[in-house]
Scaffold this motif. Sequence first.
Motif, mmCIF file in Angstrom:
data_model
loop_
_atom_site.group_PDB
_atom_site.id
_atom_site.type_symbol
_atom_site.label_atom_id
_atom_site.label_comp_id
_atom_site.label_asym_id
_atom_site.label_seq_id
_atom_site.Cartn_x
_atom_site.Cartn_y
_atom_site.Cartn_z
ATOM 1 N N PHE A 288 45.204 30.189 24.068
ATOM 2 C CA PHE A 288 45.208 30.473 22.634
ATOM 3 C C PHE A 288 43.763 30.473 22.147
ATOM 4 O O PHE A 288 43.195 29.434 21.863
ATOM 5 C CB PHE A 288 46.077 29.462 21.883
ATOM 6 C CG PHE A 288 47.509 29.537 22.283
ATOM 7 C CD1 PHE A 288 48.327 30.537 21.787
ATOM 8 C CD2 PHE A 288 48.051 28.624 23.177
ATOM 9 C CE1 PHE A 288 49.653 30.624 22.166
ATOM 10 C CE2 PHE A 288 49.374 28.703 23.561
ATOM 11 C CZ PHE A 288 50.180 29.707 23.061
ATOM 12 N N ARG A 289 43.177 31.663 22.074
ATOM 13 C CA ARG A 289 41.748 31.801 21.828
ATOM 14 C C ARG A 289 41.386 31.993 20.357
ATOM 15 O O ARG A 289 40.214 32.082 20.018
ATOM 16 C CB ARG A 289 41.200 32.963 22.648
ATOM 17 C CG ARG A 289 41.507 32.803 24.121
ATOM 18 C CD ARG A 289 40.611 33.578 25.018
ATOM 19 N NE ARG A 289 40.965 33.528 26.422
ATOM 20 C CZ ARG A 289 41.032 32.452 27.177
ATOM 21 N NH1 ARG A 289 40.792 31.291 26.669
ATOM 22 N NH2 ARG A 289 41.348 32.530 28.464
ATOM 23 N N ARG A 290 42.370 32.077 19.476
ATOM 24 C CA ARG A 290 42.057 32.280 18.066
ATOM 25 C C ARG A 290 42.877 31.327 17.206
ATOM 26 O O ARG A 290 44.099 31.302 17.279
ATOM 27 C CB ARG A 290 42.363 33.726 17.654
ATOM 28 C CG ARG A 290 42.092 34.029 16.218
ATOM 29 C CD ARG A 290 40.678 33.731 15.738
ATOM 30 N NE ARG A 290 39.715 34.617 16.369
ATOM 31 C CZ ARG A 290 38.481 34.248 16.706
ATOM 32 N NH1 ARG A 290 38.045 33.043 16.476
ATOM 33 N NH2 ARG A 290 37.657 35.104 17.273
ATOM 34 N N GLN A 291 42.167 30.551 16.402
ATOM 35 C CA GLN A 291 42.810 29.655 15.453
ATOM 36 C C GLN A 291 42.286 29.983 14.062
ATOM 37 O O GLN A 291 41.123 30.390 13.912
ATOM 38 C CB GLN A 291 42.486 28.190 15.760
ATOM 39 C CG GLN A 291 43.131 27.679 17.029
ATOM 40 C CD GLN A 291 42.729 26.244 17.286
ATOM 41 O OE1 GLN A 291 41.733 25.994 17.945
ATOM 42 N NE2 GLN A 291 43.503 25.317 16.769
ATOM 43 N N ALA A 292 43.123 29.784 13.071
ATOM 44 C CA ALA A 292 42.703 30.031 11.692
ATOM 45 C C ALA A 292 43.515 29.149 10.752
ATOM 46 O O ALA A 292 44.658 28.786 11.051
ATOM 47 C CB ALA A 292 42.906 31.499 11.323
ATOM 48 N N MET A 293 42.897 28.830 9.634
ATOM 49 C CA MET A 293 43.598 28.192 8.537
ATOM 50 C C MET A 293 43.819 29.304 7.516
ATOM 51 O O MET A 293 42.887 30.065 7.213
ATOM 52 C CB MET A 293 42.767 27.063 7.927
ATOM 53 C CG MET A 293 43.473 26.294 6.841
ATOM 54 S SD MET A 293 44.909 25.332 7.397
ATOM 55 C CE MET A 293 44.140 24.070 8.370
ATOM 56 N N VAL A 294 45.029 29.420 7.014
ATOM 57 C CA VAL A 294 45.349 30.477 6.054
ATOM 58 C C VAL A 294 45.816 29.820 4.757
ATOM 59 O O VAL A 294 46.769 29.036 4.759
ATOM 60 C CB VAL A 294 46.437 31.431 6.607
ATOM 61 C CG1 VAL A 294 46.760 32.517 5.578
ATOM 62 C CG2 VAL A 294 45.990 32.052 7.916
ATOM 63 N N GLY A 295 45.116 30.140 3.674
ATOM 64 C CA GLY A 295 45.534 29.707 2.353
ATOM 65 C C GLY A 295 46.467 30.759 1.786
ATOM 66 O O GLY A 295 46.183 31.959 1.864
ATOM 67 N N ILE A 296 47.582 30.311 1.232
ATOM 68 C CA ILE A 296 48.602 31.247 0.744
ATOM 69 C C ILE A 296 48.957 30.910 -0.704
ATOM 70 O O ILE A 296 49.194 29.744 -1.032
ATOM 71 C CB ILE A 296 49.878 31.166 1.616
ATOM 72 C CG1 ILE A 296 49.536 31.475 3.076
ATOM 73 C CG2 ILE A 296 50.961 32.096 1.085
ATOM 74 C CD1 ILE A 296 50.682 31.210 4.042
#
Length: 168
Positions: free
Chosen positions: A82-90
């Motif tokens: 798993f090479r991509r992590q992100a925090m997403v504000g919604i």
Amino acid sequence: MHGGYVASRSADSRTGNGSPPAVDAVSLAIIEQLQEDGRRPYAAIGKAVGLSEAAVRQRVQKLLDQGVMQIVAVTDPLTVGFRRQAMVGINVEGDLDPVAEALSAMAECEYVVMTAGSFDLMVEIVCEDDDHLLEMINKRIRTLPGVRSTESFVYLKLKKQTYMWGTR
């Protein structure tokens, strides 16, 4: 995150009356022992906290049953593909619960929290690559009924991730 086991508090730790279960000093000491090494033998934990092996086993089971903690293997996402992590504000229009529930059901969403401030929800997403992240945001999150807008914070480098907050 290093591979290994960790004991952490669960987000669902509530008693029948809606309040969190009471956790005494001995149980906190047991949690701390498991946070250091989730495979530590109950006899060694008992020696450290002043209980018998059987008493530690009972307490650990009670903590697990109450949802106060979980004992899980923690991996480094990069080493398992798993090479991509992100925090997403919604931001959500209307009731947050259906959106939060839908996000919680997605395997890629590791962390879902309702917030006060600029975003209604914050979601941590762990993906295989940028294409997977784009598909998650564009096709699965933004299309949920009630989702008004998203803002993504892509992780460039993870400097610290710990699950030791349960006993501070």
